[in-house]
Design an enzyme around this catalytic site. Structure first.
Site, short mmCIF file in Angstrom:
data_model
loop_
_atom_site.label_atom_id
_atom_site.label_comp_id
_atom_site.label_asym_id
_atom_site.label_seq_id
_atom_site.Cartn_x
_atom_site.Cartn_y
_atom_site.Cartn_z
N HIS A 76 -0.68 -8.22 2.77
CA HIS A 76 -0.39 -8.72 4.12
C HIS A 76 -1.41 -8.29 5.16
CE1 HIS A 76 1.36 -5.17 6.33
NE2 HIS A 76 1.45 -4.71 5.10
N ALA A 131 0.82 -1.22 0.00
CA ALA A 131 0.00 0.00 0.00
C ALA A 131 0.84 1.26 0.00
CB ALA A 131 -0.94 -0.01 1.20
N SER A 156 -2.78 -3.68 0.46
CA SER A 156 -1.66 -4.65 0.54
C SER A 156 -2.20 -6.06 0.76
CB SER A 156 -0.78 -4.37 1.76
OG SER A 156 -0.13 -3.16 1.69
N GLN A 164 -7.11 -1.22 5.21
CA GLN A 164 -7.71 -1.96 6.33
C GLN A 164 -9.10 -2.51 5.99
OE1 GLN A 164 -6.20 -2.82 9.01
NE2 GLN A 164 -4.39 -1.51 8.96
N CYS A 206 3.76 1.32 11.67
CA CYS A 206 4.70 2.02 10.81
C CYS A 206 5.30 3.22 11.51
CB CYS A 206 4.01 2.46 9.53
SG CYS A 206 2.94 1.17 8.93
C1 LIG Z 1 -4.40 2.36 6.52
C2 LIG Z 1 -3.02 1.98 6.11
N1 LIG Z 1 -2.48 2.54 5.01
C3 LIG Z 1 -1.25 2.25 4.59
C4 LIG Z 1 -0.46 1.37 5.28
C5 LIG Z 1 0.90 1.02 4.75
O1 LIG Z 1 0.82 -0.26 4.23
P1 LIG Z 1 2.08 -1.16 3.87
O2 LIG Z 1 2.96 -1.14 5.06
O3 LIG Z 1 1.49 -2.46 3.56
O4 LIG Z 1 2.74 -0.55 2.70
C6 LIG Z 1 -0.95 0.75 6.43
C7 LIG Z 1 -0.13 -0.20 7.23
O5 LIG Z 1 -0.27 -0.31 8.42
C8 LIG Z 1 -2.28 1.07 6.85
O6 LIG Z 1 -2.80 0.52 7.94
#
Ligand SMILES: Cc1ncc(COP(=O)(O)O)c(C=O)c1O
Length: 382
Positions: free
Chosen positions: A204, A74, A202, A182, A329
Site C-alpha cells: 500500500h 511491513a 508493503s 518507504q 501509525c
Molecule cells: C517506514 C515504515 N515502516 C513500517 C511501516 C508499517 O507498515 P504497514 O502499516 O504497512 O504494516 C510504515 C507505515 O507507515 C512505515 O512508514
C-alpha cells in the site's frame, strides 16, 4: 484524484493505481481459487498468478522469487524478521542495534524483545537525522545478532547509508535487517547487491492494496533461520501460515511492474513539484527543513514552522489538504513525533512541523493551492 482535500500524505498510504485495481478484480470473483488447492484448476490458476506476482516483486528488488515471503504488510514482516530471529536463539539473550528514528513497528518490537531478555542499543541521530557510523561500529558486540536500520525515513524522507551499514554488518558477521517500506517502488532498491539480509515492505506504499506485504529473506550467503510467528498450514516455506491473499498479491505484483516502469520519470517529476512547494514555504520567515535536502526521497518535505499552537496549523488547513505531522501509525496519540524529537526538535517545534508527501497523482495546480493555503494559515496564526 482531483478535488478537496488535496492528498499530500502519500507516505501514510497511496491510492491503488487504477491498473492495479483492474488486475485484482477477477481474483475476487472469477478466479477466486485458493492458491494452495493442488487438486483442481481453480487452485492452479490462483497459484500461477501468485507465482507471476512473486517473480515481478522479486525482480523489483533484485531478488529471486524464492527469497520472497508474502505477509499482510511491513509490520508483520518486521515482526517475523526480528522476533523470528530472536526466537531461534538458544537462549533469550543476545543484542540488537537499531536507530532512534526507526518506525514504531521496529522500536516496539525491540521493546518487546527487551522485555524477553534481549539487549537493545538504540543509536541516536544528529540534527539532520544521520546516524554516526563509527558509533554503530563501536556498539557491535560478540553477541550482536542484528542491525535494524530503515532505508528511508517515513517522516523526513532521509536515507540511511545502506551500503555502509551493510558493509559494517558483513565485516562483523551480523545480520542487516532493513525496513524499506518507504523506498521500494520509489527508488531503485537492490537487496542483494546492497548487502541487505532481510527487508520488509508493503504493497500500500507503492500504489498497491492494503493487506499485502513482503519479507525478503536473502539466500545468498548464509541460511537465515527464523521462528514463524503464525502457525497453521505451513504456507510460505512454513514461515507464514494462512491462505494467501491472492487478490492482494496480484495487486502488489502489478504495482511492482508499474513502479519499475515509471520510477525514474516519476521521481524527477515529483522532485520538481516538491521543490516548488518546499522553496515557496521556506521563504516564510522562520520556516526550516527537517532533514538533509541532499539526501532524501524526492517526494517528501518535512518543514518546521516553529509557531506556538502549531498543532492548530494542521486543523486549519485540513479542509484543503490532507497532510500529517508524524507517522500515521502513531498519530492517534497526537504526541510530538519521536523522529523529530530524536533530531533535537522541541515539542513545540515537532508539533508545528508538517510532512508533505507527494505522489503519482499530485499536480502542479494542487501544489500551488496547498502553498497558498499554508501561507494564509501561518499568517493568521502569527
Ligand atoms: C517506514 C515504515 N515502516 C513500517 C511501516 C508499517 O507498515 P504497514 O502499516 O504497512 O504494516 C510504515 C507505515 O507507515 C512505515 O512508514
Amino acid at each position: 484524484m482531483s478535488g478537496y482535500p488535496i492528498y499530500l500524505d502519500y507516505n501514510a498510504t497511496t491510492p491503488c493505481d487504477p491498473q492495479v485495481v483492474e488486475a485484482m478484480l477477477p481474483f475476487f470473483s472469477t478466479h477466486f481459487g485458493n492458491a494452495a488447492s493442488k487438486s483442481h484448476a481453480h487452485g492452479w490458476y490462483a497459484e500461477e498468478a501468485v507465482v507471476m506476482a512473486r517473480e515481478d516483486i522479486a525482480s523489483l528488488i533484485g531478488a529471486s522469487p524464492n527469497e520472497i515471503i508474502f505477509t499482510s504488510g511491513a509490520t508483520e514482516s518486521i515482526n517475523l524478521a526480528m522476533r523470528g530471529l530472536a526466537e531461534v536463539q538458544p537462549s533469550p539473550h543476545g543484542h540488537i542495534i537499531t536507530v532512534a528514528t526507526e518506525h514504531k513497528a521496529v522500536l516496539d518490537v525491540c521493546e518487546h524483545l527487551r522485555s524477553k531478555g534481549m539487549d537493545v542499543t538504540v543509536l541516536p541521530v544528529n540534527g539532520a537525522g544521520h546516524v554516526d557510523l563509527d558509533q554503530l561500529r563501536d556498539e557491535i558486540r560478540p553477541d550482536t545478532l542484528m542491525i535494524a536500520a530503515m532505508y528511508a525515513n517515513n517522516e523526513t524522507g532521509l536515507f540511511h547509508p545502506i551500503r555502509e551499514i551493510s558493509q559494517i554488518s558483513r565485516e562483523a558477521g551480523v545480520l542487516f535487517f532493513c525496513d524499506a517500506n518507504q523506498a521500494v517502488g520509489k527508488i531503485p532498491v537492490n537487496a542483494r547487491s546492497e548487502g541487505i539480509d532481510m527487508m520488509a515492505f508493503s504493497a500500500h506504499k507503492m500504489y498497491g492494496p492494503k493487506g499485502a506485504g513482503v519479507l525478503y529473506i536473502g539466500k545468498r550467503d548464509k541460511k537465515i533461520d527464523l521462528a514463524p510467528q503464525i502457525f497453521g498450514g505451513g504456507h510460505e516455506r512454513k514461515l507464514r501460515s494462512g491462505t494467501l491473499n491472492v487478490p492482494g498479491i496480484v495487486g502488489m505484483g502489478k504495482a511492482a511492474l508499474i513502479c519499475r516502469d515509471r520510477m525514474a520519470d516519476e521521481s524527477v517529476r515529483l522532485a520538481g513539484l516538491r521543490d516548488r512547494l518546499r522553496n515557496s514555504l521556506l521563504n516564510i520567515d522562520g520556516v526550516r527543513l527537517n532533514g538533509d535536502e541532499n539526501n532524501m526521497l524526492a517526494h517528501v518535505a518535512n518543514l518546521c514552522f516553529d509557531i506556538n499552537g502549531g498543532d492548530r496549523l494542521l486543523k486549519m488547513i485540513s479542509r484543503m489538504v490532507s497532510v500529517s505531522n508524524g507517522s500515521a501509525c502513531s498519530s492517534v496519540t497526537q504526541a510530538p513525533s519521536h523522529v523529530l524529537k530524536a533530531m533535537g526538535l522541541t515539542d513545540m517545534q515537532a508539533l508545528s512541523s508538517i510532512r508533505f508527501s507527494l505522489g503519482r497523482f499530485t499536480s502542479e495546480a494542487e501544489i500551488d493551492i496547498v502553498t497558498s493555503a499554508v501561507c494564509d494559515a501561518i499568517a493568521r496564526l502569527r
